[in-house]
Write a protein that holds these residues in place. Structure first.
Motif, PDB file in Angstrom:
ATOM      1  N   ARG A 191       1.610  -0.923   0.122  1.00 18.08           N
ATOM      2  CA  ARG A 191       0.087   0.385  -0.360  1.00 18.08           C
ATOM      3  C   ARG A 191       1.016   1.162   0.093  1.00 18.08           C
ATOM      4  O   ARG A 191       1.423   1.669   0.838  1.00 18.08           O
ATOM      5  CB  ARG A 191      -0.953   0.553   1.122  1.00 18.08           C
ATOM      6  CG  ARG A 191      -1.669  -1.145   1.286  1.00 18.08           C
ATOM      7  CD  ARG A 191      -2.810  -0.787   2.322  1.00 18.08           C
ATOM      8  NE  ARG A 191      -3.724  -2.293   2.540  1.00 18.08           N
ATOM      9  CZ  ARG A 191      -5.228  -1.852   2.028  1.00 18.08           C
ATOM     10  NH1 ARG A 191      -5.505  -0.884   1.189  1.00 18.08           N
ATOM     11  NH2 ARG A 191      -5.723  -3.101   1.805  1.00 18.08           N
ATOM     12  N   ALA A 192       0.317   2.710  -1.444  1.00 14.13           N
ATOM     13  CA  ALA A 192       1.265   3.426  -1.344  1.00 14.13           C
ATOM     14  C   ALA A 192       0.941   3.995  -1.892  1.00 14.13           C
ATOM     15  O   ALA A 192      -0.275   4.103  -2.308  1.00 14.13           O
ATOM     16  CB  ALA A 192       3.127   3.345  -1.546  1.00 14.13           C
ATOM     17  N   ALA A 193       1.216   5.803  -1.965  1.00 16.51           N
ATOM     18  CA  ALA A 193       0.199   6.818  -2.205  1.00 16.51           C
ATOM     19  C   ALA A 193       0.791   5.635  -3.826  1.00 16.51           C
ATOM     20  O   ALA A 193       1.630   5.690  -4.912  1.00 16.51           O
ATOM     21  CB  ALA A 193       0.824   7.890  -2.921  1.00 16.51           C
ATOM     22  N   PRO A 194      -0.490   6.297  -5.107  1.00 14.50           N
ATOM     23  CA  PRO A 194       0.203   6.048  -6.332  1.00 14.50           C
ATOM     24  C   PRO A 194       0.911   7.127  -7.653  1.00 14.50           C
ATOM     25  O   PRO A 194       0.935   8.085  -6.809  1.00 14.50           O
ATOM     26  CB  PRO A 194      -1.380   6.068  -6.677  1.00 14.50           C
ATOM     27  CG  PRO A 194      -2.396   6.866  -6.055  1.00 14.50           C
ATOM     28  CD  PRO A 194      -1.862   7.125  -4.988  1.00 14.50           C
ATOM     29  N   LEU A 195       0.913   6.218  -9.029  1.00 15.63           N
ATOM     30  CA  LEU A 195       1.898   7.075  -9.456  1.00 15.63           C
ATOM     31  C   LEU A 195       0.541   7.727 -10.686  1.00 15.63           C
ATOM     32  O   LEU A 195      -0.277   7.044 -10.629  1.00 15.63           O
ATOM     33  CB  LEU A 195       3.158   6.575 -10.372  1.00 15.63           C
ATOM     34  CG  LEU A 195       3.007   7.238 -11.579  1.00 15.63           C
ATOM     35  CD1 LEU A 195       4.233   8.050 -11.574  1.00 15.63           C
ATOM     36  CD2 LEU A 195       4.297   5.826 -12.088  1.00 15.63           C
ATOM     37  N   LEU A 196       0.766   8.857 -11.039  1.00 17.48           N
ATOM     38  CA  LEU A 196      -0.513   9.726 -11.771  1.00 17.48           C
ATOM     39  C   LEU A 196      -0.097  10.414 -13.205  1.00 17.48           C
ATOM     40  O   LEU A 196       1.169  10.290 -13.754  1.00 17.48           O
ATOM     41  CB  LEU A 196      -1.038  10.936 -10.829  1.00 17.48           C
ATOM     42  CG  LEU A 196      -1.934  10.369  -9.768  1.00 17.48           C
ATOM     43  CD1 LEU A 196      -3.083  11.782  -9.223  1.00 17.48           C
ATOM     44  CD2 LEU A 196      -2.617   9.409  -9.503  1.00 17.48           C
ATOM     45  N   PHE A 197      -0.823   9.945 -13.771  1.00 11.84           N
ATOM     46  CA  PHE A 197      -0.478  10.935 -15.194  1.00 11.84           C
ATOM     47  C   PHE A 197      -1.494  12.016 -15.414  1.00 11.84           C
ATOM     48  O   PHE A 197      -3.475  11.483 -15.857  1.00 11.84           O
ATOM     49  CB  PHE A 197      -0.319   9.603 -16.022  1.00 11.84           C
ATOM     50  CG  PHE A 197       0.028  10.019 -18.162  1.00 11.84           C
ATOM     51  CD1 PHE A 197       1.544  10.222 -17.736  1.00 11.84           C
ATOM     52  CD2 PHE A 197      -1.098  10.199 -18.914  1.00 11.84           C
ATOM     53  CE1 PHE A 197       0.932  10.610 -18.998  1.00 11.84           C
ATOM     54  CE2 PHE A 197      -0.507  11.182 -19.634  1.00 11.84           C
ATOM     55  CZ  PHE A 197       0.631  11.256 -20.572  1.00 11.84           C
ATOM     56  N   HIS A 198      -0.777  13.482 -15.835  1.00 10.72           N
ATOM     57  CA  HIS A 198      -2.304  14.465 -16.022  1.00 10.72           C
ATOM     58  C   HIS A 198      -1.117  14.937 -16.980  1.00 10.72           C
ATOM     59  O   HIS A 198       0.050  15.667 -16.738  1.00 10.72           O
ATOM     60  CB  HIS A 198      -2.088  15.155 -15.091  1.00 10.72           C
ATOM     61  CG  HIS A 198      -3.278  16.055 -14.804  1.00 10.72           C
ATOM     62  ND1 HIS A 198      -2.752  17.450 -14.604  1.00 10.72           N
ATOM     63  CD2 HIS A 198      -3.858  16.574 -15.303  1.00 10.72           C
ATOM     64  CE1 HIS A 198      -4.029  18.387 -15.271  1.00 10.72           C
ATOM     65  NE2 HIS A 198      -4.392  17.713 -15.765  1.00 10.72           N
ATOM     66  N   SER A 199      -2.363  15.838 -18.360  1.00 10.54           N
ATOM     67  CA  SER A 199      -1.434  17.231 -19.375  1.00 10.54           C
ATOM     68  C   SER A 199       0.017  16.162 -19.200  1.00 10.54           C
ATOM     69  O   SER A 199       0.928  16.807 -19.466  1.00 10.54           O
ATOM     70  CB  SER A 199      -1.582  17.493 -17.917  1.00 10.54           C
ATOM     71  OG  SER A 199      -1.142  18.874 -19.520  1.00 10.54           O
ATOM     72  N   ARG A 200       0.085  14.729 -19.942  1.00 11.96           N
ATOM     73  CA  ARG A 200       1.436  14.304 -20.310  1.00 11.96           C
ATOM     74  C   ARG A 200       2.364  14.406 -19.399  1.00 11.96           C
ATOM     75  O   ARG A 200       4.004  14.158 -20.089  1.00 11.96           O
ATOM     76  CB  ARG A 200       1.631  14.938 -21.690  1.00 11.96           C
ATOM     77  CG  ARG A 200       0.787  14.674 -23.099  1.00 11.96           C
ATOM     78  CD  ARG A 200       1.271  15.449 -24.193  1.00 11.96           C
ATOM     79  NE  ARG A 200       0.094  15.099 -25.035  1.00 11.96           N
ATOM     80  CZ  ARG A 200       0.308  16.093 -25.909  1.00 11.96           C
ATOM     81  NH1 ARG A 200       1.491  16.687 -26.399  1.00 11.96           N
ATOM     82  NH2 ARG A 200      -0.659  15.882 -26.734  1.00 11.96           N
ATOM     83  N   ALA A 201       2.033  14.699 -17.909  1.00 11.60           N
ATOM     84  CA  ALA A 201       3.582  14.032 -17.239  1.00 11.60           C
ATOM     85  C   ALA A 201       2.839  13.463 -16.118  1.00 11.60           C
ATOM     86  O   ALA A 201       1.437  13.056 -15.696  1.00 11.60           O
ATOM     87  CB  ALA A 201       3.432  15.631 -16.457  1.00 11.60           C
ATOM     88  N   TRP A 202       3.973  13.128 -15.250  1.00 11.76           N
ATOM     89  CA  TRP A 202       3.842  12.109 -14.089  1.00 11.76           C
ATOM     90  C   TRP A 202       3.502  12.663 -12.953  1.00 11.76           C
ATOM     91  O   TRP A 202       4.375  13.450 -12.915  1.00 11.76           O
ATOM     92  CB  TRP A 202       5.151  10.771 -14.069  1.00 11.76           C
ATOM     93  CG  TRP A 202       5.657   9.933 -15.583  1.00 11.76           C
ATOM     94  CD1 TRP A 202       6.314  10.978 -16.458  1.00 11.76           C
ATOM     95  CD2 TRP A 202       5.478   9.316 -16.072  1.00 11.76           C
ATOM     96  NE1 TRP A 202       6.398   9.983 -17.469  1.00 11.76           N
ATOM     97  CE2 TRP A 202       5.647   8.968 -17.321  1.00 11.76           C
ATOM     98  CE3 TRP A 202       3.746   8.326 -16.043  1.00 11.76           C
ATOM     99  CZ2 TRP A 202       5.226   7.302 -17.828  1.00 11.76           C
ATOM    100  CZ3 TRP A 202       3.914   6.900 -16.382  1.00 11.76           C
ATOM    101  CH2 TRP A 202       4.700   6.989 -17.382  1.00 11.76           C
ATOM    102  N   GLY A 203       3.026  12.342 -11.693  1.00 10.49           N
ATOM    103  CA  GLY A 203       2.784  12.786 -10.872  1.00 10.49           C
ATOM    104  C   GLY A 203       2.637  11.963  -9.369  1.00 10.49           C
ATOM    105  O   GLY A 203       2.293  11.539  -9.740  1.00 10.49           O
ATOM    106  N   GLN A 204       1.755  12.669  -8.445  1.00 10.46           N
ATOM    107  CA  GLN A 204       2.023  11.919  -7.683  1.00 10.46           C
ATOM    108  C   GLN A 204       0.319  13.304  -6.828  1.00 10.46           C
ATOM    109  O   GLN A 204      -0.383  13.783  -7.228  1.00 10.46           O
ATOM    110  CB  GLN A 204       2.911  12.213  -6.554  1.00 10.46           C
ATOM    111  CG  GLN A 204       4.229  11.491  -6.508  1.00 10.46           C
ATOM    112  CD  GLN A 204       5.049  11.697  -5.592  1.00 10.46           C
ATOM    113  OE1 GLN A 204       4.450  12.630  -5.138  1.00 10.46           O
ATOM    114  NE2 GLN A 204       6.177  11.475  -6.497  1.00 10.46           N
ATOM    115  N   LEU A 205      -0.732  11.976  -5.670  1.00 14.49           N
ATOM    116  CA  LEU A 205      -1.386  13.014  -5.300  1.00 14.49           C
ATOM    117  C   LEU A 205      -1.212  13.704  -5.179  1.00 14.49           C
ATOM    118  O   LEU A 205      -0.430  14.808  -4.731  1.00 14.49           O
ATOM    119  CB  LEU A 205      -1.916  12.094  -4.227  1.00 14.49           C
ATOM    120  CG  LEU A 205      -2.740  10.711  -4.472  1.00 14.49           C
ATOM    121  CD1 LEU A 205      -2.532  10.011  -2.950  1.00 14.49           C
ATOM    122  CD2 LEU A 205      -3.742  11.098  -5.894  1.00 14.49           C
TER     123      LEU A 205
END
Length: 431
Positions: A143-157
């Motif tokens: 259990r950990a924070a997820p990897l996110l994808f937004h506006s062609r960039a990798w990010g976090q919560l």
């Protein structure tokens, strides 16, 4: 006339998604790619879908093999995601632990979650194919924070502030107990009645107080009616007899006898706070998270992380709490921070923005821990409400300074209090 492709891509880029790696197997060899077009379809039967572009090799291999697996990536898997998407060079399956489960398609051992699927349906979707998979097996390795994808960039919560902040006092009773005992030829500095009056005032403000470890089960250890109390338990024998002090919460550090203490507390119908000491030490994240997992498995109602002798930085606090908050849900996660080198409020803000809403602190900060009034002052400035009566705590801090005989380490009470003890303070508000 349809929307142009540039506008279409720009709009879709505003939809935040998780990031996964879709894998398959062909002729005994593993293949895979990064994909964000993944979704659940049905719970009964368990079905998911992935959308793969027809031009991709992975599409052809899934179509031919009839199987695929999905591994959900965590915030620390950004490089893996870039390698599998072709954005960064590297051997895709090298350096990480992968394994085949049911279908032969590999899953990532340290994924946030994985699903092993057999293709049940395949539907045309423009230049993509929608593969619907019947889920044959699944797992949640960590259990950990997820990897996110937004506006062609990798990010976090994002960092939303909590909807409420509360504090429990874990140090005042012990500090008062020490001052209420004669030392050598020096008389006691605080009377037992004065100490009990201060503790009663803190509880009346809505703050849980910890009984002193010495004689914690004696009726005179923390007198005064009302309010919630906790005790720090190091031996299950401490809970073998009735505690007239009125404690309803048992606190226990992760260790050899933790399970026995938890069981003894349950017999007494007490809530249990499982604590991890020196939680923010450099390089100790994996050890701390393993301890958190153990305490969760034992059924602790709350998990608490203590800052140790090494002063933590906001970066250390952030790194640990992102994963610890996810690992403890839906249980409450508490933190006990110290006021070291002025980092206390910065670390408290970092904790709040990492999803923490429960703080263990001390009235006036007299034990070196973060000052309870300062935490609430910070929350107030951030427009985060609290069930605790901060004004009552400020008054209690003024009373504490009177009997303490010296200025308290805490800061904000001196500018907020009209107590006589601070009447000569140059920073006090005008009368």
């Amino acid at each position: 006339m349809t929307v142009d492709s540039g506008t279409f891509r720009a709009v879709l880029g505003q939809w935040s998604t998780g990031v996964s790696v879709v894998t398959t197997v062909a002729d005994g060899a593993w293949h895979g790619m990064t994909a964000s077009s993944f979704s659940s379809v049905s719970l009964d039967p368990p079905l998911v879908l992935v959308c793969l572009a027809r031009r991709l090799r992975t599409h052809r291999l899934v179509e031919a093999s009839g199987v695929f697996a999905v591994s959900v990536l965590g915030k620390d898997d950004a490089r893996l995601g870039r390698v599998f998407s072709g954005m960064e060079p590297g051997e895709r399956f090298a350096g990480r632990a992968w394994r085949a489960v049911r279908t032969g398609a590999p899953v990532l051992d340290e994924a946030l979650g994985w699903l092993d699927c057999r293709v049940a349906h395949a539907y045309p979707g423009g230049d993509h194919t929608i593969f619907v998979g019947e889920v044959l097996a699944g797992g949640v390795p960590r259990r950990a924070a997820p990897l996110l994808f937004h506006s062609r960039a990798w990010g976090q919560l994002a960092d939303p502030l909590p909807d409420e902040v509360s504090v429990a006092d874990t140090g005042l009773a012990a500090a008062l107990y020490r001052r209420s005992r004669p030392s050598g030829t020096a008389p006691a500095r605080i009377s037992p009645a004065g100490a009990n009056g201060l503790l009663s005032a803190v509880r009346a403000a809505g703050v849980r107080t910890r009984l002193p470890a010495v004689n914690a089960c004696r009726s005179d250890a923390d007198g005064g009616a009302g309010g919630d109390r906790s005790i720090l338990v190091t031996d299950p024998a401490q809970l073998a007899r009735r505690c007239p002090g009125g404690a309803s919460v048992a606190e226990v550090y992760d260790g050899r006898r933790t399970s026995e203490i938890v069981e003894a507390a349950r017999v007494r119908e007490m809530r249990v706070v499982g604590r991890v000491g020196d939680a923010f030490a450099t390089g100790g994240e994996r050890t701390v998270l393993a301890a958190v997992d153990r305490l969760v498995a034992l059924g602790c109602d709350e998990i608490a992380l203590d800052e140790g002798a090494e002063a933590a930085s906001p970066l250390q606090v952030r790194r640990l709490l992102q994963d610890a908050v996810a690992a403890t849900r839906p249980r409450a996660l508490r933190v006990r921070l110290r006021e070291a080198y002025g980092l206390g409020p910065a670390n408290a803000l970092t904790a709040m923005k990492s999803g923490v809403r429960h703080f263990d602190a001390t009235l006036g900060g007299v034990d070196g821990g973060l000052c309870a009034e300062d935490v609430l002052f910070l929350a107030e400035r951030l427009e985060v409400p609290s069930p605790v009566d901060r004004a009552a705590l400020v008054t209690a801090a003024g009373d504490l300074e009177t009997v303490w005989g010296a200025a308290l380490p805490g800061r904000t009470y001196r500018v907020a209090s009209r107590h006589p003890a601070v009447k000569d303070d140059p920073y006090a508000p005008d009368r």
